[in-house]
Design an enzyme around this catalytic site. Structure first.
Site, short mmCIF file in Angstrom:
data_model
loop_
_atom_site.label_atom_id
_atom_site.label_comp_id
_atom_site.label_asym_id
_atom_site.label_seq_id
_atom_site.Cartn_x
_atom_site.Cartn_y
_atom_site.Cartn_z
N ASP A 80 -40.95 47.51 23.95
CA ASP A 80 -41.57 48.81 23.68
C ASP A 80 -41.11 49.83 24.71
OD1 ASP A 80 -43.32 50.61 22.43
OD2 ASP A 80 -44.99 50.08 23.76
N GLU A 132 -36.61 56.84 19.03
CA GLU A 132 -37.66 57.84 18.87
C GLU A 132 -37.06 59.24 18.85
OE1 GLU A 132 -41.34 59.32 21.66
OE2 GLU A 132 -41.36 57.21 21.06
N HIS A 178 -50.38 58.46 23.34
CA HIS A 178 -50.68 57.16 23.91
C HIS A 178 -52.03 57.21 24.63
CE1 HIS A 178 -46.10 56.45 23.98
NE2 HIS A 178 -46.62 55.68 23.05
N GLY A 179 -52.79 56.13 24.51
CA GLY A 179 -54.06 56.05 25.22
C GLY A 179 -55.25 56.38 24.33
N ASN A 230 -48.32 51.21 16.42
CA ASN A 230 -48.52 50.61 17.74
C ASN A 230 -49.97 50.73 18.19
OD1 ASN A 230 -45.70 50.64 17.50
ND2 ASN A 230 -45.42 50.93 19.70
#
Length: 290
Positions: A80, A132, A178-179, A230
């Protein structure tokens, strides 16, 4: 059954479900998601970030490979957010069957150049490549990191990027981070951008930062080419919260890992099950045995 990312995601895209990519930051998380996927007869991707790998050590991958080879469900081991060729090559040497090269912060042409080099190396040994385009946000303390400002993926650039690089899957930016999102921030996915990309790009699309997004938006993305979502923070925060609860419970005699961790793993399994079913990946393992 250990398979490549391409084998995993091509079938998911064709059948309009999404494979969950769970980040395994420990052996306990690996066991929790593996057991859940096996119980639900679901394919899944074991995603490992370079920072997680540095903490777990290379020998951990031998454990993951062993578990995959002794499981009846299809599993892919995925690097990742690989940052450079060195990290990618190291992952391939360890036995990863899929790698991500993330040069999304580079200028477009440089992103293409770096990605093409990774594709040449990985494809020569049968390893799949994800790249990406655009930037994923960052809500705080995560191993995946991210950008302070989201740059949405341009559909036309996505088409050009895929054609130039010959990657196997493309991670796109449509508003995720993210998060875990702060309470004051309600994410809104740009499904209109996703729909345009889906019309132009014929390979599986990937959604990073899937944790704490609205279920209905994630579900809607499955019909628009999202074949991999993800999940990292969601399976880790429930584990950590349960561990805090146990340690703060007043029983100072609890110290054995085989006593401390199983209740935490159970919380992770509950979240993993919800994600697998939301992504319509349950009972899809049989699609890979044809």
């Amino acid at each position: 059954m250990l398979i490549t990312g391409k084998q995993m995601l091509d079938i998911a895209r064709e059948n309009k479900f999404s494979v969950p990519a769970f980040n395994a930051g420990s052996g306990q998380l690996l066991t929790a998601v593996m057991e859940t996927a096996e119980r639900l007869n679901a394919p899944f991707i074991m995603a490992i970030h370079p920072d997680e790998l540095a903490f777990l050590k290379d020998s951990f991958i031998s454990q993951v490979i062993y578990e995959c080879n002794h499981s009846k469900i299809p599993v892919c081991i995925h690097l990742d957010h690989g940052a450079n060729m060195q990290q990618v090559a190291h992952a391939i040497q360890l036995g990863f069957t899929s790698v991500m090269i993330d040069s999304s912060h580079q200028p477009f042409e440089e992103n293409i150049r770096i990605t093409k080099e990774v594709v040449k190396l990985a494809h020569s040994v049968g390893v799949s490549v994800e790249a990406e385009l655009g930037t994923i946000g960052d809500t705080g303390s995560t191993v995946e990191g991210g950008a302070s400002e989201i740059i949405y993926t341009d559909p036309l650039k996505a088409k050009e990027f895929v054609e130039e690089t010959q990657i196997d899957s493309l991670a796109i930016a449509i508003g995720t981070s993210h998060g875990i999102y702060p309470k004051h921030l309600v994410p809104k996915l740009r499904l209109d951008i996703l729909e345009e990309i889906y019309k132009l790009v014929a390979i599986p699309l990937v959604l990073h930062g899937g944790s704490s997004n609205a279920d209905d938006e994630l579900a809607a993305s499955l019909d628009l080419g999202i074949a991999k979502i993800n999940i990292s923070s969601d399976i880790k925060i429930c584990f950590a919260n349960k561990l805090r609860e146990m340690l703060n419970g007043g029983n100072n005699e609890i110290r054995e890992p085989n006593v401390l961790f199983p209740p935490c793993m159970l919380e992770t399994q509950r979240v993993a099950e919800q994600k697998i079913k939301l992504f319509k990946a349950d009972n899809k393992a049989s699609l890979y045995y044809r």
